[in-house]
Design a protein around this motif. Structure first.
Motif, PDB file in Angstrom:
ATOM      1  N   ALA A  81      -1.816  -0.657 -16.000  1.00 51.08           N
ATOM      2  CA  ALA A  81      -0.557  -0.125 -16.259  1.00 51.08           C
ATOM      3  C   ALA A  81       0.159   0.204 -15.031  1.00 51.08           C
ATOM      4  CB  ALA A  81      -0.938   0.996 -17.245  1.00 51.08           C
ATOM      5  N   SER A  82      -0.808   0.713 -13.998  1.00 51.67           N
ATOM      6  CA  SER A  82      -0.141   1.034 -12.480  1.00 51.67           C
ATOM      7  C   SER A  82       0.515  -0.209 -12.029  1.00 51.67           C
ATOM      8  CB  SER A  82      -1.123   1.740 -11.819  1.00 51.67           C
ATOM      9  OG  SER A  82      -2.227   0.828 -11.547  1.00 51.67           O
ATOM     10  N   ARG A  83      -0.151  -1.171 -12.066  1.00 46.73           N
ATOM     11  CA  ARG A  83       0.286  -2.569 -11.593  1.00 46.73           C
ATOM     12  C   ARG A  83       1.503  -2.941 -12.104  1.00 46.73           C
ATOM     13  NH1 ARG A  83      -4.934  -6.262 -10.398  1.00 46.73           N
ATOM     14  NH2 ARG A  83      -6.694  -4.424  -9.446  1.00 46.73           N
ATOM     15  N   VAL A  84       1.682  -2.885 -13.536  1.00 43.26           N
ATOM     16  CA  VAL A  84       2.729  -3.254 -14.113  1.00 43.26           C
ATOM     17  C   VAL A  84       4.014  -2.333 -13.877  1.00 43.26           C
ATOM     18  CG1 VAL A  84       4.144  -3.490 -16.562  1.00 43.26           C
ATOM     19  CG2 VAL A  84       1.840  -4.519 -16.009  1.00 43.26           C
ATOM     20  N   ALA A  85       3.587  -0.849 -13.552  1.00 44.78           N
ATOM     21  CA  ALA A  85       4.581  -0.050 -13.412  1.00 44.78           C
ATOM     22  C   ALA A  85       5.274  -0.226 -12.070  1.00 44.78           C
ATOM     23  CB  ALA A  85       4.111   1.322 -13.634  1.00 44.78           C
ATOM     24  N   ALA A  86       4.188  -0.650 -11.051  1.00 46.50           N
ATOM     25  CA  ALA A  86       4.861  -1.209  -9.772  1.00 46.50           C
ATOM     26  C   ALA A  86       5.871  -2.168  -9.847  1.00 46.50           C
ATOM     27  CB  ALA A  86       3.446  -1.339  -8.836  1.00 46.50           C
ATOM     28  N   MET A  87       5.827  -2.986 -10.641  1.00 53.43           N
ATOM     29  CA  MET A  87       6.879  -4.018 -10.678  1.00 53.43           C
ATOM     30  C   MET A  87       8.286  -3.794 -10.924  1.00 53.43           C
ATOM     31  SD  MET A  87       4.898  -6.890 -13.087  1.00 53.43           S
ATOM     32  CE  MET A  87       3.123  -7.327 -12.858  1.00 53.43           C
ATOM     33  N   ALA A  88       8.314  -2.316 -11.344  1.00 53.07           N
ATOM     34  CA  ALA A  88       9.588  -1.606 -11.948  1.00 53.07           C
ATOM     35  C   ALA A  88       9.626  -0.470 -10.730  1.00 53.07           C
ATOM     36  CB  ALA A  88       9.656  -1.127 -13.370  1.00 53.07           C
ATOM     37  N   LEU A 122       7.664   1.906  -9.701  1.00 57.34           N
ATOM     38  CA  LEU A 122       7.366   3.311 -10.148  1.00 57.34           C
ATOM     39  C   LEU A 122       5.850   3.494  -9.712  1.00 57.34           C
ATOM     40  CD1 LEU A 122       8.457   3.258 -14.129  1.00 57.34           C
ATOM     41  CD2 LEU A 122       9.566   4.383 -11.873  1.00 57.34           C
ATOM     42  N   ASP A 123       5.335   4.364  -9.295  1.00 56.95           N
ATOM     43  CA  ASP A 123       4.133   4.759  -8.772  1.00 56.95           C
ATOM     44  C   ASP A 123       3.309   5.911  -9.767  1.00 56.95           C
ATOM     45  OD1 ASP A 123       1.710   5.144  -7.326  1.00 56.95           O
ATOM     46  OD2 ASP A 123       2.703   6.335  -5.823  1.00 56.95           O
ATOM     47  N   LEU A 124       2.636   5.244 -10.797  1.00 61.41           N
ATOM     48  CA  LEU A 124       1.899   5.971 -11.704  1.00 61.41           C
ATOM     49  C   LEU A 124       0.629   6.177 -11.319  1.00 61.41           C
ATOM     50  CD1 LEU A 124       3.430   4.647 -15.142  1.00 61.41           C
ATOM     51  CD2 LEU A 124       4.593   6.364 -13.651  1.00 61.41           C
TER      52      LEU A 124
END
Length: 381
Positions: free
Chosen positions: A202-209, A211-213
């Motif tokens: 999830a954090s890797r996918v969020a980084a594509m947008a 976003l830092d989760l």
């Protein structure tokens, strides 16, 4: 409405089902096979005995689906309601259990505070003298994660969702004002909404947008044991909160044994050991033997496996439209399987209505970490 769901686990397939049922044009992108991530490596727990109101609400909304799932989805998921039993050794933990069960009761959960002797009546192998208090709900239980996931995936396809396996998302074009779709190994996909349901990724996918989760993939283990004294199927999933040790019955007297004993390691979801460590397995059985009478010296190890929890600092998920068109349903910290039915409905509300109504998820936003608004979930299992 065009929606791309990233991740073919149970949260992704539940989201796809409810989105497509409401009329969205849904494509699920799964980099491997359906269930290849965390879902089918989970213990399959379904419970309402959580320590925070929002997790209780997610459980109650999900259990309304789980309790009629086999009829509604025409699928046997081996849903067994043998209960959950939480145990406290010290005074502080016992006081917390009392507060928690009062909160649960206020919200309609049929849990009760037990003395150690009463706890032994539902778990006959318990060494009651080691504990001060317990809580129990007969409505909690567990199901087969593989069967449940396949049922969600099948029904999602039946209502029009396109579940594509072997398709990895490689980019999320757009900016803070909006998402345009996704880039994949099979070509670009336009979308009005993108749903991040990528579990340990999830954090890797969020980084594509951009976003830092704060989501960490943590490796957790469990083992199936043939105990010296068989564990009856009526015994609840039983948890020693102060040591992190737990077990639940399997078929024919066997038991699944696990626990959080510290030292859990952050792992690369693309490359981690999916087998159990022998030292961990022996230690887990020894810990269970310390507070129950089931796991004597003649107990045998049958098999084991390891999976990943997608863990947030407060053990609560992030469920929100973080930037326009990008919805996160991630970071369930081991509770994604049981909360998947509610999550799929909440994702659908966020996409179609712009807000959630099934459950108040205002505290599950990603800004809570930076703003210091976190509340820890204590009943972690």
């Amino acid at each position: 409405m065009r929606v791309v769901v990233i991740g073919g686990g149970i949260v992704g397939c539940s989201s796809a089902y409810y989105l497509a049922k409401r009329g969205a044009e849904v494509v699920v992108c799964e980099r491997s096979n359906v269930g290849a991530g965390s879902t089918e490596r989970s213990a399959g727990g379904i419970r309402a005995q959580f320590s925070t109101p929002v997790n209780v609400a997610l459980s109650r909304a999900s259990m309304r689906v789980w309790n009629r799932f086999e009829e509604e989805f025409d699928a046997d998921i081996s849903h067994r309601r043998s209960g959950y039993l939480f145990l406290a050794r010290d005074e502080a933990s016992a006081d917390e259990l009392a507060e928690t069960v009062a909160m649960q009761n206020e919200r309609g959960v049929q849990s009760e505070l037990l003395t150690p002797e009463e706890a032994r009546e539902v778990c006959p192998g318990l060494r009651a003298d080691l504990f001060r208090a317990a809580t129990y709900s007969p409505n909690d239980g567990f199901a087969d994660p593989h069967l449940a996931l396949q049922a969600f995936a099948t029904r999602a396809r039946e209502v029009g969702a396109d579940i594509r396996t072997g398709v990895e998302v490689t980019g999320v074009p757009g900016d803070s004002t909006g998402i345009e779709g996704v880039e994949t190994t099979d070509g670009p996909l336009d979308a009005d909404f993108v749903v991040n349901a990528a579990g340990p990724w999830a954090s890797r996918v969020a980084a594509m947008a951009d976003l830092d989760l704060p989501i960490s993939p943590e490796r957790r283990q469990m083992a199936v044991i043939a105990p010296e004294t068989p564990v009856a199927e009526s015994v609840p999933l039983t948890i020693d909160l102060d040591t992190g040790s737990y077990f639940r019955p399997e078929r024919e007297g066997a038991a699944l044994v696990g626990g959080h004993f510290g030292g859990d390691t952050t792992a690369d979801p693309n490359a981690y050991d999916r087998t159990t460590d022998l030292d961990w397995t022996v230690g887990a059985v020894e810990k269970a033997a310390e507070w129950t009478t089931y796991f004597g010296p003649e107990s045998e190890i049958r098999r084991g496996w390891a999976g990943l929890y997608a863990v947030t600092p407060d053990h609560h998920p992030i469920i929100e439209e973080t930037i326009p068109g990008f919805v996160n349903a991630v970071g369930f910290s081991g509770h994604g399987f049981q909360h998947a039915p509610a999550t799929g409905q909440l994702v659908t509300e966020l996409v179609f209505d712009g807000e959630a109504s099934l459950v108040d998820i205002s505290m599950l936003d990603s800004d809570r970490f930076a703003e210091g608004r976190t509340v820890d979930e204590r009943n972690v299992a």
